[in-house]
Design a protein around this motif. Sequence first.
Motif, mmCIF file in Angstrom:
data_model
loop_
_atom_site.group_PDB
_atom_site.id
_atom_site.type_symbol
_atom_site.label_atom_id
_atom_site.label_comp_id
_atom_site.label_asym_id
_atom_site.label_seq_id
_atom_site.Cartn_x
_atom_site.Cartn_y
_atom_site.Cartn_z
ATOM 1 N N GLU A 12 0.821 -1.218 0.000
ATOM 2 C CA GLU A 12 0.000 0.000 0.000
ATOM 3 C C GLU A 12 0.851 1.263 0.000
ATOM 4 O O GLU A 12 0.537 2.232 -0.681
ATOM 5 C CB GLU A 12 -0.874 0.038 1.257
ATOM 6 C CG GLU A 12 -2.259 -0.457 1.101
ATOM 7 C CD GLU A 12 -3.049 -0.208 2.362
ATOM 8 O OE1 GLU A 12 -4.118 0.386 2.253
ATOM 9 O OE2 GLU A 12 -2.578 -0.605 3.450
ATOM 10 N N VAL A 13 1.903 1.247 0.776
ATOM 11 C CA VAL A 13 2.767 2.418 0.887
ATOM 12 C C VAL A 13 3.586 2.581 -0.387
ATOM 13 O O VAL A 13 3.729 3.697 -0.904
ATOM 14 C CB VAL A 13 3.674 2.320 2.133
ATOM 15 C CG1 VAL A 13 4.635 3.489 2.194
ATOM 16 C CG2 VAL A 13 2.817 2.252 3.402
ATOM 17 N N ARG A 52 -3.440 6.226 8.363
ATOM 18 C CA ARG A 52 -4.438 5.225 7.961
ATOM 19 C C ARG A 52 -5.826 5.689 8.397
ATOM 20 O O ARG A 52 -5.982 6.257 9.478
ATOM 21 C CB ARG A 52 -4.118 3.873 8.582
ATOM 22 C CG ARG A 52 -2.815 3.284 8.048
ATOM 23 C CD ARG A 52 -2.589 1.863 8.532
ATOM 24 N NE ARG A 52 -1.370 1.327 7.947
ATOM 25 C CZ ARG A 52 -1.308 0.732 6.749
ATOM 26 N NH1 ARG A 52 -2.395 0.599 6.032
ATOM 27 N NH2 ARG A 52 -0.154 0.287 6.284
ATOM 28 N N ASP A 53 -6.819 5.421 7.551
ATOM 29 C CA ASP A 53 -8.189 5.767 7.906
ATOM 30 C C ASP A 53 -8.742 4.740 8.894
ATOM 31 O O ASP A 53 -8.046 3.783 9.262
ATOM 32 C CB ASP A 53 -9.061 5.926 6.664
ATOM 33 C CG ASP A 53 -9.271 4.637 5.884
ATOM 34 O OD1 ASP A 53 -9.005 3.538 6.422
ATOM 35 O OD2 ASP A 53 -9.714 4.727 4.732
ATOM 36 N N ILE A 54 -9.977 4.907 9.294
ATOM 37 C CA ILE A 54 -10.542 4.018 10.327
ATOM 38 C C ILE A 54 -10.673 2.580 9.851
ATOM 39 O O ILE A 54 -10.778 1.673 10.667
ATOM 40 C CB ILE A 54 -11.896 4.544 10.842
ATOM 41 C CG1 ILE A 54 -12.903 4.678 9.697
ATOM 42 C CG2 ILE A 54 -11.734 5.853 11.567
ATOM 43 C CD1 ILE A 54 -14.305 4.990 10.149
ATOM 44 N N ASP A 55 -10.646 2.369 8.532
ATOM 45 C CA ASP A 55 -10.692 1.015 7.989
ATOM 46 C C ASP A 55 -9.303 0.406 7.823
ATOM 47 O O ASP A 55 -9.167 -0.734 7.380
ATOM 48 C CB ASP A 55 -11.409 1.004 6.639
ATOM 49 C CG ASP A 55 -12.863 1.422 6.766
ATOM 50 O OD1 ASP A 55 -13.495 1.064 7.780
ATOM 51 O OD2 ASP A 55 -13.363 2.118 5.866
ATOM 52 N N GLY A 56 -8.264 1.173 8.151
ATOM 53 C CA GLY A 56 -6.899 0.670 8.059
ATOM 54 C C GLY A 56 -6.211 0.925 6.735
ATOM 55 O O GLY A 56 -5.059 0.530 6.555
ATOM 56 N N ALA A 57 -6.881 1.589 5.803
ATOM 57 C CA ALA A 57 -6.264 1.871 4.503
ATOM 58 C C ALA A 57 -5.258 3.009 4.625
ATOM 59 O O ALA A 57 -5.527 4.022 5.292
ATOM 60 C CB ALA A 57 -7.336 2.237 3.481
ATOM 61 N N ALA A 58 -4.118 2.857 4.000
ATOM 62 C CA ALA A 58 -3.099 3.912 3.989
ATOM 63 C C ALA A 58 -3.595 5.073 3.136
ATOM 64 O O ALA A 58 -3.960 4.879 1.971
ATOM 65 C CB ALA A 58 -1.781 3.375 3.450
ATOM 66 N N VAL A 59 -3.617 6.281 3.722
ATOM 67 C CA VAL A 59 -4.133 7.457 3.011
ATOM 68 C C VAL A 59 -3.101 8.579 2.907
ATOM 69 O O VAL A 59 -3.350 9.587 2.268
ATOM 70 C CB VAL A 59 -5.426 7.979 3.663
ATOM 71 C CG1 VAL A 59 -6.539 6.941 3.550
ATOM 72 C CG2 VAL A 59 -5.207 8.374 5.116
ATOM 73 N N GLY A 60 -1.958 8.406 3.545
ATOM 74 C CA GLY A 60 -0.922 9.422 3.477
ATOM 75 C C GLY A 60 0.356 8.940 4.118
ATOM 76 O O GLY A 60 0.370 7.941 4.842
ATOM 77 N N CYS A 61 1.439 9.664 3.823
ATOM 78 C CA CYS A 61 2.730 9.297 4.416
ATOM 79 C C CYS A 61 3.653 10.508 4.418
ATOM 80 O O CYS A 61 3.405 11.506 3.743
ATOM 81 C CB CYS A 61 3.377 8.141 3.656
ATOM 82 S SG CYS A 61 3.753 8.492 1.929
#
Length: 149
Positions: A12-13, A52-61
């Motif tokens: 994901e990252v 990570r959003d509340i569902d665990g998806a990577a959204v930023g770094c």
Amino acid sequence: MIINAESPNQPEVLAMLERLDAYCASLYPAESNHLMDLASLMQGDVLFLVARDIDGAAVGCGALVNRGGYGEIKRMYVDEQRRGLGTGRQLVEQIVLFASMAGLRELKLETGIRQGEAIRLYERCGFARCEPFGGYAPDPLSVFMERRL
């Protein structure tokens, strides 16, 4: 949203970093892109953060690189669908917190002149323009910024 230190070497990252690379390549010539590669991001002087959003998806770094006398922000990216929701600001705030805890007195960064949203984010987070630093040469396509901690 949760922001934690994680390895950048996860699918994901890596996908986010690839999108960032493609975005930068669409805006600037190769000589004006100052991107850290995966091996550099995995060194001991780098703290790599993933939002990570509340569902665990990577959204930023974003990464904090300890340069000795100062920290440098590198590889900041927020998923296009998450922009404008505070993810970037929260990542910067976490980097500032970790830099302060590490005893760093200053944060610096380089971004591009065509990244107005990023420049405005950094200005809202207390960064001001400065001269090139470290190994950077003057570049008409670069904006250099710093913030005292």
